[in-house]
Design a protein around this motif. Structure first.
Motif, short mmCIF file in Angstrom:
data_model
loop_
_atom_site.label_atom_id
_atom_site.label_comp_id
_atom_site.label_asym_id
_atom_site.label_seq_id
_atom_site.Cartn_x
_atom_site.Cartn_y
_atom_site.Cartn_z
N TRP A 41 29.38 -27.09 73.71
CA TRP A 41 30.20 -27.50 72.58
C TRP A 41 30.69 -26.31 71.75
O TRP A 41 31.52 -26.47 70.87
CB TRP A 41 29.40 -28.44 71.67
N LEU A 42 30.20 -25.11 72.05
CA LEU A 42 30.51 -23.95 71.21
C LEU A 42 32.00 -23.57 71.25
O LEU A 42 32.63 -23.41 70.21
CB LEU A 42 29.64 -22.76 71.61
N LEU A 43 32.58 -23.43 72.45
CA LEU A 43 34.00 -23.08 72.54
C LEU A 43 34.88 -24.16 71.91
O LEU A 43 35.77 -23.82 71.11
CB LEU A 43 34.41 -22.82 74.00
N ARG A 73 35.70 -33.34 78.86
CA ARG A 73 35.50 -32.99 80.27
C ARG A 73 34.06 -32.58 80.52
O ARG A 73 33.42 -33.02 81.47
CB ARG A 73 36.46 -31.86 80.64
N THR A 74 33.51 -31.75 79.64
CA THR A 74 32.15 -31.28 79.81
C THR A 74 31.15 -32.42 79.64
O THR A 74 30.16 -32.50 80.37
CB THR A 74 31.84 -30.14 78.83
N LEU A 75 31.39 -33.31 78.69
CA LEU A 75 30.51 -34.46 78.52
C LEU A 75 30.50 -35.33 79.77
O LEU A 75 29.44 -35.79 80.22
CB LEU A 75 30.94 -35.28 77.29
N VAL A 76 31.67 -35.57 80.36
CA VAL A 76 31.75 -36.39 81.58
C VAL A 76 31.03 -35.70 82.74
O VAL A 76 30.23 -36.33 83.45
CB VAL A 76 33.22 -36.69 81.95
N VAL A 77 31.28 -34.42 82.93
CA VAL A 77 30.64 -33.69 84.03
C VAL A 77 29.12 -33.66 83.84
O VAL A 77 28.36 -33.90 84.79
CB VAL A 77 31.22 -32.27 84.17
#
Length: 156
Positions: free
Chosen positions: A34-36, A140-144
């Motif tokens: 979540w940082l970026l 996208r990152t949450l889904v992956v």
């Protein structure tokens, strides 16, 4: 100048993400993914001209539609990523041809929204692009990561 800098930041982040996405990489679900997106949100929200004051209603509607589409596009993008486990149980991820197609679709949708805004004479800020990119990367990152947690172990 801020708009140009924001657009250059978007292009740089997209190039970095796309380049990394198409290579097989070990997925680190515990890292601060979540940082970026948080940094991009902070930079975007610092722009007091994100919403065109002369066309405030249309600008807010366009931003809302953009963010809703980005939520959907981030979900689609997350589902195009190929995931697998190695012998040690580590999860690996790599973009596929569908990932490249999703990126092309996202760019086409973004250009379409820009065209709608131009037709409505709404001044569009590069900060809205940064905000959309932040939401896109986060979703996208949450889904992956969700898919990786529910990945069935491979048996050899």
């Amino acid at each position: 100048m801020t708009g140009l800098v924001n657009i250059l930041v978007v292009i740089a982040v997209m190039a970095l993400v796309i380049g990394r996405q198409m290579q097989a990489r070990r997925l680190e679900t515990e890292r601060r993914f979540w940082l970026l997106p948080l940094i991009l949100v902070v930079v975007a929200l610092r722009d007091p001209q994100m919403i065109d004051r002369a066309h405030q209603g249309a600008a807010v509607a366009l931003l809302a539609v953009s963010l809703l589409l980005v939520l959907a596009m981030g979900s689609v993008w997350g589902w195009t990523i190929q995931l697998w486990q190695d012998e040690d149980g580590a999860v690996w991820a790599r973009g596929t041809q569908a990932t490249a197609a999703a990126w092309a679709g996202m760019l086409a949708i973004r250009l379409g929204l820009f065209g709608v805004g131009a037709a409505l004479h709404v001044r569009q800020s590069g900060s809205a692009l940064l905000l959309g990119l932040a939401v896109l990367l986060l979703v996208r990152t949450l889904v992956v990561n969700w898919r990786a947690r529910h990945l069935e172990p491979a048996y050899y």
